[in-house]
Design an enzyme around this catalytic site. Structure first.
Site, short mmCIF file in Angstrom:
data_model
loop_
_atom_site.label_atom_id
_atom_site.label_comp_id
_atom_site.label_asym_id
_atom_site.label_seq_id
_atom_site.Cartn_x
_atom_site.Cartn_y
_atom_site.Cartn_z
N SER A 191 0.80 -1.23 0.00
CA SER A 191 0.00 0.00 0.00
C SER A 191 0.83 1.27 0.00
O SER A 191 0.31 2.35 -0.29
CB SER A 191 -0.93 0.02 1.22
N ASP B 126 -2.65 8.00 8.14
CA ASP B 126 -3.62 7.15 8.83
C ASP B 126 -2.87 6.25 9.80
O ASP B 126 -1.71 6.50 10.11
CB ASP B 126 -4.48 6.36 7.82
N HIS C 117 0.06 4.57 7.37
CA HIS C 117 0.76 5.16 6.22
C HIS C 117 1.23 6.59 6.47
O HIS C 117 0.55 7.35 7.15
CB HIS C 117 -0.15 5.13 4.99
#
Length: 334
Positions: free
Chosen positions: A7, A299, A302
């Site tokens: 991600s 978040d 990340h």
């Protein structure tokens, strides 16, 4: 530029996985992205793949492989500027996608790349394809999910192996994947280590707001083993060059001396709910901070766009403290 990973560099592949729960195609992701739209990037704006693409002169980040599949079926070739295979939630091991088929693990990403390779050979001819790929960057950002999964309470893997054994098999599996990429034309690799994963908000939330030092310790051990493996692989594979980007050192500096970089919040996420905004992820009903540029984390996992930009700047032009044996700019020139 061909991108493999999780991600941290996914630019939307997971949007095309019908039953994946690991997606970022909704607000507040993308609040600082051009057009203020969520694209599948786990960030308030651009991610590392975007910034590396900018640095090498590409107009946009290489598009998600899954977005191109239907087009290639209609006779359109894959773009000559590259493709992204990265998938949120992915790990080095196949097992990372067993829960709700949530991601495309590294082995599968490499298999997708072999199809693009065949397409390039058909389009350009074998010699021209090899020449094109020898000048391309193969960016690999993977491993964080494997380590986080190992240290998750009740981890099945932790019951079967010691942390050292787990890291050894991670390195071996990654080596096999890199060799397979080399078999299909890859020559210049940009490979990141694992960051200080024990300091992300979700880990702190489970650890009285402090970093999970065990996860960090093994991230460092993995990074050391990765550097050793890459040195050996360079002597083993003809024409291989690489730049190892030390994400751990860069992010540790953010956390230990935040004011040097203009950060004021290193523990809490910008977007989320609950303690450190890490008990509920960044979803549409979460709140998010008004000043994203002073947060290290967007978040509960990340980094913010700004933290990512500083990391890429450092890896691109930095000294051997941050990138070995050469930085990304030197790798391109090699």
């Amino acid at each position: 530029m061909y991108v493999f990973g999780d991600s941290l560099v996914d630019v939307g592949n997971n949007n095309y996985l019908k039953i994946s729960l690991v997606k970022a195609d909704f607000p507040h992701n993308g609040v600082d992205f051009p057009g203020k739209k969520s694209t599948g990037r786990f960030s308030n704006g651009k991610n590392a793949a975007d910034f590396i693409a900018e640095k090498v002169g590409l107009v946009t980040s290489p598009p998600p492989y899954l977005s191109l599949l239907s087009k290639s079926d209609k006779g359109n070739a894959f773009p000559i500027t590259g493709v992204s295979f990265a998938s949120a939630g992915a790990g080095i091991f196949n097992g990372r996608d067993e829960l709700l088929r949530q991601s495309i693990p590294l082995t599968e990403q490499v298999e997708h790349y072999t199809k693009v390779y065949e397409d390039l050979v058909q389009e350009l001819g074998s010699a021209a394809a090899q020449d094109h790929l020898s000048k391309s960057l193969f960016t690999v950002v993977i491993g964080s999910n494997d380590v986080l999964g190992f240290f998750k309470p009740g981890s099945d893997q932790a019951k079967k192996t010691t942390p050292q054994q787990f890291i050894d098999i991670m390195i071996l599996a990654l080596k096999i994947a890199l060799k397979r990429m080399h078999d299909f034309g890859a020559r210049k690799y940009v490979i990141t280590g694992i960051g200080a994963v024990g300091c992300c908000p979700t880990q702190r939330n489970h650890n009285k707001d402090e970093c999970n030092e065990e996860a960090n310790t093994w991230s460092v051990k993995y990074n050391e083993a990765l550097k050793t493996m890459l040195q050996g692989l360079k002597s083993e594979l003809k024409g291989m060059d690489y730049s190892y980007a030390d994400v751990y050192t860069v992010f540790t500096r953010f956390i230990e001396t935040p004011s040097t970089f203009g950060f004021t919040e290193v523990k809490s996420a910008c977007c989320g709910l609950g303690n450190l905004k890490a008990q509920v992820p960044c979803v549409p009903f979460s709140t998010y901070c008004s000043n994203r540029s002073n947060h290290v984390f967007w978040d509960f996992y990340h980094p913010t766009e700004r933290a990512t930009r500083i990391f890429v700047d450092t890896a691109f032009l930095g000294t051997q403290q941050f990138a070995v044996p050469v930085n990304i700019n030197q790798l391109i020139a090699a």
